[in-house]
Design an enzyme around this catalytic site. Structure first.
Site, short mmCIF file in Angstrom:
data_model
loop_
_atom_site.label_atom_id
_atom_site.label_comp_id
_atom_site.label_asym_id
_atom_site.label_seq_id
_atom_site.Cartn_x
_atom_site.Cartn_y
_atom_site.Cartn_z
N LEU A 39 0.83 -1.19 0.00
CA LEU A 39 0.00 0.00 0.00
C LEU A 39 0.88 1.25 0.00
O LEU A 39 2.07 1.19 0.26
CB LEU A 39 -0.90 0.01 1.23
CG LEU A 39 -1.83 -1.19 1.42
CD1 LEU A 39 -2.59 -1.08 2.75
CD2 LEU A 39 -2.81 -1.32 0.28
N GLY A 40 0.26 2.40 -0.27
CA GLY A 40 0.97 3.67 -0.12
C GLY A 40 1.29 4.39 -1.41
O GLY A 40 1.68 5.56 -1.38
N GLY A 41 1.16 3.71 -2.56
CA GLY A 41 1.36 4.37 -3.84
C GLY A 41 2.78 4.89 -4.04
O GLY A 41 3.73 4.50 -3.35
N SER A 149 0.21 9.02 -10.71
CA SER A 149 0.94 9.37 -11.92
C SER A 149 2.24 8.59 -12.00
O SER A 149 2.66 7.94 -11.04
CB SER A 149 1.25 10.88 -11.92
OG SER A 149 2.07 11.20 -10.81
N ILE A 188 11.24 20.23 -8.26
CA ILE A 188 11.40 19.68 -6.91
C ILE A 188 12.19 18.38 -6.92
O ILE A 188 13.15 18.21 -6.16
CB ILE A 188 10.01 19.47 -6.26
CG1 ILE A 188 9.33 20.81 -6.02
CG2 ILE A 188 10.14 18.71 -4.94
CD1 ILE A 188 7.91 20.71 -5.50
N ILE A 189 11.81 17.44 -7.78
CA ILE A 189 12.46 16.12 -7.80
C ILE A 189 13.92 16.25 -8.18
O ILE A 189 14.81 15.65 -7.56
CB ILE A 189 11.71 15.16 -8.75
CG1 ILE A 189 10.30 14.89 -8.23
CG2 ILE A 189 12.47 13.84 -8.90
CD1 ILE A 189 9.42 14.14 -9.19
N ALA A 326 1.18 15.02 -2.43
CA ALA A 326 0.43 14.06 -1.63
C ALA A 326 -0.64 14.74 -0.79
O ALA A 326 -1.78 14.25 -0.69
CB ALA A 326 1.40 13.29 -0.73
N HIS A 451 11.30 33.35 21.49
CA HIS A 451 12.70 33.66 21.15
C HIS A 451 13.62 32.72 21.92
O HIS A 451 13.39 32.45 23.10
CB HIS A 451 13.00 35.12 21.55
CG HIS A 451 14.45 35.49 21.41
ND1 HIS A 451 15.02 35.77 20.19
CD2 HIS A 451 15.44 35.59 22.34
CE1 HIS A 451 16.29 36.06 20.36
NE2 HIS A 451 16.58 35.96 21.67
#
Length: 473
Positions: A39-41, A149, A188-189, A326, A451
């Site tokens: 699972l999880g794609g 995708s 990004i990738i 995601a 702070h």
């Protein structure tokens, strides 16, 4: 007697499994169909989780090599074990996979292994992934397509480690550190994977067709990130078009590019990593059987309720385009499920979906860029506060970057926040909450920030917006 599900979810990535869990919580009889064994794609197995695991491991090595001496910490013989890093990455993925299986059982969600293919608007064929033979039929009232995708490849090429042309998927299965890695795509990738291998000793060259990297973010982020990456010895080449990629020898690959004058340049490396975008994955879904419409690029078309052309069938996440993130898929899944059960969820505001790049320092952005605001002809104020002024940044040793806040000149409502800095991925949530409630920069300035923290950059940028001055600069 056949089971008839209230909701079937096709695909168990973040959008899919979150949809299923929420549906079960709200009383729907729910099932997930997942093509792969785990699972999880993409996110869990070959995307977000493995990349962040390797980014963390490589960051610690880089800090130990370059930064820890300033803390009085020294090593007689510093080295890394790439196999151990990969094993740790695999263990992280395995543990989260097991967690998802637990959540499916806990929420009484039925799991079917195979491909879901539409027979009609209320029936799916469950097809064996390898033989492509029908195993059974599953009936449903509603369905969510969340199939995600796949990495885009050039039309005449295929991803293959042996051929030395790889995507992010293959990069997570390398057995060696490339001496020279050519990355096509400065998004990004490309930046994240480039950072990983650069820290571990690769000579990294990033080739971008646009005139800047991370072109979908604010220009200031692109300019600052380019300086930071080049300082770490990553070579960045922009405004180049790729004309050919071919094997130079058994262990080398060549990339031919042309500049804006038509001059041809050749880069030679051990591997070429393509990160030129992603395409929706709809293969074998049988969309044509029920006339679900797609656009020219293959993305499933949906309305503002995320319904496809068949009203009881919804689609979410990468398969419908937009930001391929995601957390965007998760929000869409929650919206759909709550809409199905008759709740009235807030309309999705795609401007307020944060984007993050997990380099070091990190990059995070939400809302509109300065260029977008200019195009809308909105008069605006801008506050940019450098991280190096903060006590916390000096303590941590990560002084690069800034926080940029843009607000409407007339109303003072915050329109965009763009950050480069340590823990930017966590800090962006202050902007997310503020903008969700249409806060002004004065609201942020009036809030007491602890702070020493990096979050003080919000207060300082807000005051710059209001009065064009800050407390510590």
């Amino acid at each position: 007697m056949k089971k008839i599900y209230d909701l079937i979810v096709i695909g168990s990535g973040p959008g899919g499994y979150v949809s299923a869990i929420r549906a079960s919580q709200l009383g729907l009889r729910t099932a997930i169909i997942e093509k792969y064994q785990e699972l999880g794609g993409t996110c869990l197995n070959v995307g977000c989780i493995p990349s962040k695991s390797l980014l963390d491991s490589s960051k610690y090595f880089s800090l130990a090599k370059n930064n820890y001496s300033s803390h009085g910490i020294f090593f007689e013989k510093l080295f890394f074990d790439f196999k151990k890093m990969m094993d740790r990455k695999n263990e992280v993925v395995k543990n989260i996979n097991n967690g998802l299986k637990y959540l499916m059982n806990k929420n009484k969600i039925d799991l079917y292994q195979g491909i879901g293919s539409f027979k009609n608007k209320n029936t799916l064929f469950l097809i064996d992934r390898k033989s492509l033979k029908e195993k059974k039929e599953i009936q449903f009232q509603y369905c969510i397509i969340s199939t995600g995708s796949k990495p885009l490849c050039l039309s005449h090429l295929n991803f293959n480690i042996k051929n030395r042309i790889i995507s992010s998927t293959e990069a997570f299965h390398l057995k060696e550190i490339p001496k020279k890695l050519i990355i096509i795509g400065g998004g990004i990738i490309g930046l994240e994977l480039g950072s990983i291998f650069n820290r571990l000793g690769s000579k990294v060259i990033i080739i971008e067709t646009m005139d800047k990297i991370i072109s979908n973010m604010d220009d200031s982020l692109s300019q600052e990130m380019k300086k930071i990456l080049e300082k770490s010895s990553i070579q960045i080449e922009t405004s180049l078009s790729v004309s050919n990629i071919f094997r130079e020898s058994h262990e080398k690959i060549s990339v031919l590019v042309k500049d804006h004058n038509g001059k041809e340049i050749k880069f030679v490396g051990d591997y070429c990593l393509l990160s030129i975008g992603r395409k929706p994955y709809t293969k074998n879904l049988g969309l044509e059987n029920i006339n679900i419409k797609k656009n020219k690029k293959g993305f499933i078309l949906v309305n503002d309720k995320l319904q496809t052309s068949i009203k009881n069938i919804y689609a979410i996440g990468d398969v419908i385009g937009g930001k391929m993130l995601a957390h965007k898929a998760e929000e869409e899944g929650l919206y759909v499920v709550e809409h199905i059960v008759g709740q009235k969820p807030n309309e999705l505001n795609y401007d307020l979906i944060p984007s993050v790049i997990y380099t070091y320092p990190e990059v995070a952005s939400i809302g509109r860029s300065e260029n977008e605001i200019k195009e809308e002809k909105i008069k605006y104020n801008i506050g940019i506060f450098p991280m190096k002024i903060l006590g916390r940044a000096r303590i941590s040793g990560c002084t690069e970057g800034f926080l940029k806040m843009i607000s409407n000149k007339k109303t003072d409502e915050i329109l965009g926040v763009h950050i480069i800095g340590d823990h930017a991925s966590d800090m962006i949530m202050e902007a997310s909450v503020a903008m969700e409630f249409k806060s002004s920069s004065e609201d942020i300035y009036r809030i007491c920030h602890p702070h020493p923290t990096l979050s003080e950059s919000f207060k300082e940028a807000a005051l710059l917006n209001l009065e064009n001055r800050s407390l510590h600069m």
